[in-house]
Design an enzyme around this catalytic site. Structure first.
Site, PDB file in Angstrom:
ATOM      1  N   SER A  96      -6.402   3.512  -2.948  1.00 57.49           N
ATOM      2  CA  SER A  96      -7.573   3.925  -4.006  1.00 57.49           C
ATOM      3  C   SER A  96      -8.028   3.029  -5.050  1.00 57.49           C
ATOM      4  O   SER A  96      -8.142   3.294  -6.439  1.00 57.49           O
ATOM      5  CB  SER A  96      -7.004   5.001  -4.772  1.00 57.49           C
ATOM      6  OG  SER A  96      -6.656   6.182  -3.541  1.00 57.49           O
TER       7      SER A  96
ATOM      8  N   GLU B 194       0.698  -1.300   0.073  1.00 53.32           N
ATOM      9  CA  GLU B 194      -0.074  -0.030   0.009  1.00 53.32           C
ATOM     10  C   GLU B 194       0.879   1.151   0.165  1.00 53.32           C
ATOM     11  O   GLU B 194       1.142   1.755   1.066  1.00 53.32           O
ATOM     12  CB  GLU B 194      -0.864   0.029   1.068  1.00 53.32           C
ATOM     13  CG  GLU B 194      -1.769  -1.210   1.244  1.00 53.32           C
ATOM     14  CD  GLU B 194      -3.110  -0.823   2.023  1.00 53.32           C
ATOM     15  OE1 GLU B 194      -4.184  -0.864   1.794  1.00 53.32           O
ATOM     16  OE2 GLU B 194      -2.908  -0.459   3.290  1.00 53.32           O
TER      17      GLU B 194
HETATM   18  P1  PGA Z   1      -8.392   3.290   0.083  1.00 50.82           P
HETATM   19  O1  PGA Z   1      -7.586   2.711   1.434  1.00 50.82           O
HETATM   20  O2  PGA Z   1      -8.826   2.121  -0.747  1.00 50.82           O
HETATM   21  O3  PGA Z   1      -9.298   4.266   0.757  1.00 50.82           O
HETATM   22  O4  PGA Z   1      -7.210   4.053  -0.389  1.00 50.82           O
HETATM   23  C1  PGA Z   1      -6.979   1.291   1.328  1.00 50.82           C
HETATM   24  C2  PGA Z   1      -6.362   1.129   2.698  1.00 50.82           C
HETATM   25  O5  PGA Z   1      -5.740   2.092   3.447  1.00 50.82           O
HETATM   26  O6  PGA Z   1      -6.346  -0.010   2.892  1.00 50.82           O
END
Ligand code: PGA
Length: 257
Positions: free
Chosen positions: A214, A168
């Site tokens: 995202s 991530e």
């Molecule tokens: P997001 O979060 O899809 O809202 O970017 C992903 C996460 O933090 O696991």
């Protein structure tokens, strides 16, 4: 072939009643799809309700967003692995960047939690990822290697098989900026190579590596079609049962045939 694993990280959203409404709609949307492993990761307070609503399904597991490493003790406000097991929790997200940045979790703390999870037969989803500044300085690989080696220290190969990694990039979380599929694949391939060095070929080939940051219905398919991207960890878009169902469908190999 690695079965894709797609998880809904609800973060600090969803009361019990909201969870119930979500699960009812989500089950209707996905029907009997079973080519993808699905994990719902509610806040602690909604875990019993979600588990109860999913008792009839084989393919959807329940996860937790965090836990302490001790079995019990004087740790006010914490939840232990044994407590999660008793609620039929199968996965636990560890070392999420929000926990690292806002709650001071270090690789050493994440490592204690990862090892405690395996003792209790919980499967950790271990999050790693770089900040924008680290990327711009060309330090992505250095950061990822350090986080992987630190968070997974002293984890045996057979436990690594049961571990999921989530890549991530911090600059892509909740920002609407997704890593391009090329950037993500490059990081995933590096992660797999590091896992190979830490264990062996067979283990590294087995470990599933999710992309998070995202992920949306319109970018999920492209991301998950990359050879080393084995699923997604979804935050914002997992709060809507229809968009999360679309993301799950995008990960199913026979979808649309
Ligand atoms: P997001 O979060 O899809 O809202 O970017 C992903 C996460 O933090 O696991």
């Amino acid at each position: 072939m690695r079965k894709k694993i797609i998880a809904a990280n609800w973060k600090m959203h969803m009361t019990q009643s909201e969870s119930e409404a979500f699960i009812t709609t989500f089950l209707r949307e996905i029907g009997d799809l079973d080519e993808v492993e699905i994990v719902i990761v509610p806040p602690f307070t909604a875990i019993p309700k979600v588990t109860e609503l999913l008792t009839q399904t084989q393919n959807i597991k329940v996860g937790a967003q965090n836990m302490h490493w001790e079995r019990s003790g004087a740790f006010t406000g914490e939840i232990s692995p044994a407590m999660l097991r008793e609620l039929f929790v199968r996965y636990v997200v560890l070392g999420h960047s929000e926990r690292r940045a806002l709650f001071g979790e270090t690789d050493e703390i994440v490592n204690r939690k990862v090892r405690a999870a395996h003792v209790e037969q919980l499967r950790p989803i271990v999050c790693v990822g770089e900040t924008l500044e680290q990327r711009e300085k060309g330090n992505v690989e250095k950061i990822l290697a350090r986080q992987l080696r630190g968070s997974l220290a002293d984890v045996e190969a057979k436990e690594l098989h049961e571990t999921v990694i989530a890549y991530e990039p911090i600059w892509a979380i909740g920002t609407g900026k997704t890593a391009s599929s090329g950037q993500a694949q490059e990081a995933h391939a590096f992660i797999r190579q590091t896992l190979r060095e830490m264990s062996d070929d067979a283990t590294a080939e087995k470990i599933r590596i999710q992309y998070g940051g995202s992920v949306k219905p319109d970018n999920a398919r492209e991301l998950m079609s990359q050879p080393d991207i084995d699923g997604a960890l979804v935050g914002g878009a997992s709060l809507d049962p229809r968009s999360f169902a679309q993301i799950v469908q995008a990960g199913a190999p026979n979808e649309g045939l």
